[in-house]
Motif scaffolding. Structure first.
Motif, PDB file in Angstrom:
ATOM      1  N   ALA A   6       0.829  -1.207   0.000  1.00 59.46           N
ATOM      2  CA  ALA A   6       0.000   0.000   0.000  1.00 59.46           C
ATOM      3  C   ALA A   6       0.859   1.250   0.000  1.00 59.46           C
ATOM      4  O   ALA A   6       0.526   2.255  -0.633  1.00 59.46           O
ATOM      5  CB  ALA A   6      -0.927  -0.010   1.210  1.00 59.46           C
ATOM      6  N   ILE A  59       3.839   1.575  -1.358  1.00 60.19           N
ATOM      7  CA  ILE A  59       4.390   1.777  -2.692  1.00 60.19           C
ATOM      8  C   ILE A  59       3.332   2.339  -3.634  1.00 60.19           C
ATOM      9  O   ILE A  59       3.620   3.138  -4.520  1.00 60.19           O
ATOM     10  CB  ILE A  59       4.976   0.462  -3.242  1.00 60.19           C
ATOM     11  CG1 ILE A  59       6.193   0.073  -2.419  1.00 60.19           C
ATOM     12  CG2 ILE A  59       5.377   0.608  -4.703  1.00 60.19           C
ATOM     13  CD1 ILE A  59       6.722  -1.281  -2.720  1.00 60.19           C
ATOM     14  N   LEU A  60       2.074   1.962  -3.387  1.00 63.51           N
ATOM     15  CA  LEU A  60       1.008   2.522  -4.212  1.00 63.51           C
ATOM     16  C   LEU A  60       0.708   3.975  -3.842  1.00 63.51           C
ATOM     17  O   LEU A  60      -0.139   4.606  -4.449  1.00 63.51           O
ATOM     18  CB  LEU A  60      -0.257   1.677  -4.086  1.00 63.51           C
ATOM     19  CG  LEU A  60      -0.201   0.352  -4.844  1.00 63.51           C
ATOM     20  CD1 LEU A  60      -1.385  -0.516  -4.490  1.00 63.51           C
ATOM     21  CD2 LEU A  60      -0.168   0.592  -6.340  1.00 63.51           C
ATOM     22  N   GLY A  61       1.398   4.488  -2.836  1.00 60.59           N
ATOM     23  CA  GLY A  61       1.298   5.918  -2.570  1.00 60.59           C
ATOM     24  C   GLY A  61       0.496   6.317  -1.357  1.00 60.59           C
ATOM     25  O   GLY A  61       0.274   7.497  -1.129  1.00 60.59           O
TER      26      GLY A  61
END
Lengths: 252, 264
Positions: free
Chosen positions: A119, A121-123
């Protein structure tokens, strides 16, 4: 259904992919020295040939083809994991998550840690992840295994988890590589159905690689048929599936 | 100009990139220590055991004349252990983080950075122990300590660039682990960590600097052990070659690292 002015999220231009493969692979120093004078002919494998493709935001795009026709390579090109050959261009303009059978996790660490890593890394900021954490776990039906290392998870559990992360961590593009096989019970299928139906509302984009032609027919707006790396046609599901059957018959 | 500054600022701030790198580093670190029964204690036991071994061997066999010889060794070991751990892990980083590289939009540089940071946490831990131990020895600290972060950053850049090279070479040479083990052994004995720098005769002192870590080591000792101003020329020289290596390494990573994913 799709407006002409919607944003293009995946764009492939003149994409070719060639793998240079030698008959034998020498990856250790010993092998390399021993075989230095032995002939080791090079072979080229053309995995993808001249692909031009634009996928718009909100589309449900299917990719079908026989085994070895280059479907997975195409997905890898989209994610940027494989660069296309020279002169080709591959762009992906939004946050994506590639979903494939039970991959995408570090098996040694717990579900909790994997959720946080993915999550993040997804920002998503840490606080937001903490807020959504229970929701992710509940959707994946893993309440009892939050701190269990992923290596003890079954394939079905991993699939539910990665799908749940992708949905809740707001990935914009779902790249599904043979993601839905025979796993997941009716209850979970219902959930995924719901999500798929609402993707168009939320403006998410799905690229679905599958051998399951029913799923393709049911959901996709457009389908690409690949045959030995060549894009045969891109169209509505019905004609493409028909063409696919024709190709199969010719070959057998 | 202002725009460029803003762009570089936005590279790391205004988003959760630092958090992301930190989470990755933290999980790596935890995975390393928390899985075992003694947990984080290993981070303490390992350097202390090495220290005891080297110290006893070198005081029993050679009549050393270095004051505070235990701390002399320890300061070097901190640096060396970081180098070993970070590079050994760095060799495999493209494979061990494959699960992210293939599936999710992550910057490769962040992967390297987090892997380096997770090893660097050990350094911070060891330096803390060094300070605690040094209370029992006759050691003074002053404003020279302000140079320590700068030198540690230098060390970090150097180590990171070495992992850039190692991880790309590993794609083509799979027994790099074993080769690297031997090189590390050679590296440990050619740098004055466990033996007295004064062993080398004056005329040949310059040979010491052929080892890329000698300059950093000597400066760290100047600060931690002797409370003297670090040698600025050496500092500058170390920074220059570290940055050169860093950018060539980055170039190699950009050019070759995708092969690690393609060659299954």
């Amino acid at each position: 259904m799709l407006n002409a002015d919607t944003k293009i999220v995946i764009k492939l231009e003149n994409v070719n992919k060639t793998f240079h493969i030698r008959e034998k692979r020498y990856l250790t120093v010993r092998d390399r020295v021993y075989n230095i004078f032995k002939p080791n002919p090079k072979r080229k494998i053309y995995a993808l040939k001249n692909i031009n493709l634009e996928i718009k935001k909100g589309e449900f795009f299917g990719i079908i083809g026989k085994n070895g026709s280059g479907k997975s390579v195409l997905i890898h090109i989209m994610t940027g994991a494989y660069p296309p050959d020279k002169k080709g261009k591959a762009e992906i303009n939004e946050k994506f998550m590639r979903l494939s059978l039970g991959l995408g996790f570090n098996p040694e660490i717990s579900a909790r840690q994997n959720i946080y890593i993915n999550a993040s890394i997804l920002g998503l900021p840490l606080k937001v992840i903490a807020g959504k954490f229970d929701e992710i776990i509940q959707f994946a039906e893993l309440e009892d295994f939050v701190d269990t290392p992923i290596k003890y998870f079954s394939t079905g559990m991993k699939i539910r988890l990665s799908f749940s992360i992708a949905v809740h961590a707001e990935a914009d593009i779902f790249l599904m590589d043979e993601f839905f096989g025979a796993v997941g019970d009716e209850k979970f299928k219902e959930k995924t159905n719901k999500v798929f139906k609402s993707t168009f509302i939320e403006g998410k984009t799905v690229v679905l690689v599958s051998h399951d032609l029913n799923t393709i027919k049911k959901y996709c707006n457009r389908v690409l048929l690949l045959h030995y790396g060549v894009p045969v046609m891109i169209d509505k599901p019905e004609p493409v599936i028909q063409k696919y059957h024709e190709l199969l018959e010719v070959n057998t | 100009m202002a725009q460029i500054l803003k762009k570089t600022y936005n590279l790391f701030f205004n988003n959760n990139r630092l958090q992301r790198i930190w989470i990755l580093a933290k999980t790596d670190f935890k995975q390393r220590y928390y899985g075992s029964s003694l947990g984080l204690l290993w981070a303490l036991i390992n350097p202390l055991c090495q220290l005891v071994i080297y110290y006893s061997v070198f005081t029993l066999i050679f009549q050393g004349s270095v004051p505070n010889f235990a701390l002399y060794i320890f300061s070097g070991l901190i640096l060396w252990m970081f180098f070993t751990e970070a590079t050994k892990k760095g060799i495999h980083v493209l494979n061990s983080k494959r699960y992210l590289l293939e599936n999710i939009p992550i910057n490769k540089f962040d992967i390297y950075l987090s892997s380096g940071i997770s090893a660097f946490l050990g350094v911070l831990f060891n330096i803390l122990i060094f300070f605690i131990v040094s209370i029992f020895f006759d050691i003074k600290y002053s404003y020279n300590l302000l140079f320590l972060p700068l030198i540690l950053i230098n060390l970090f850049i150097f180590v990171l660039s070495v992992t850039f090279f190692l991880s790309t070479i590993y794609i083509y040479i799979r027994d790099l682990d074993h080769i690297w083990d031997i090189l590390l052994l050679a590296g440990l004995w050619t740098i004055p960590i466990i033996w007295d720098q004064a062993f080398v005769i004056n005329k040949l002192q310059f040979l010491l600097y052929l080892h890329p870590l000698t300059g950093i080591l000597i400066n760290i000792r100047e600060i931690l052990l002797y409370d003297t101003f670090p040698d600025l020329f050496i500092l500058f020289y170390d920074f220059v070659y570290s940055l050169l290596l860093f950018f060539t390494g980055l170039f190699f990573v950009n050019k070759f690292s995708h092969k690690a994913l393609e060659m299954v």
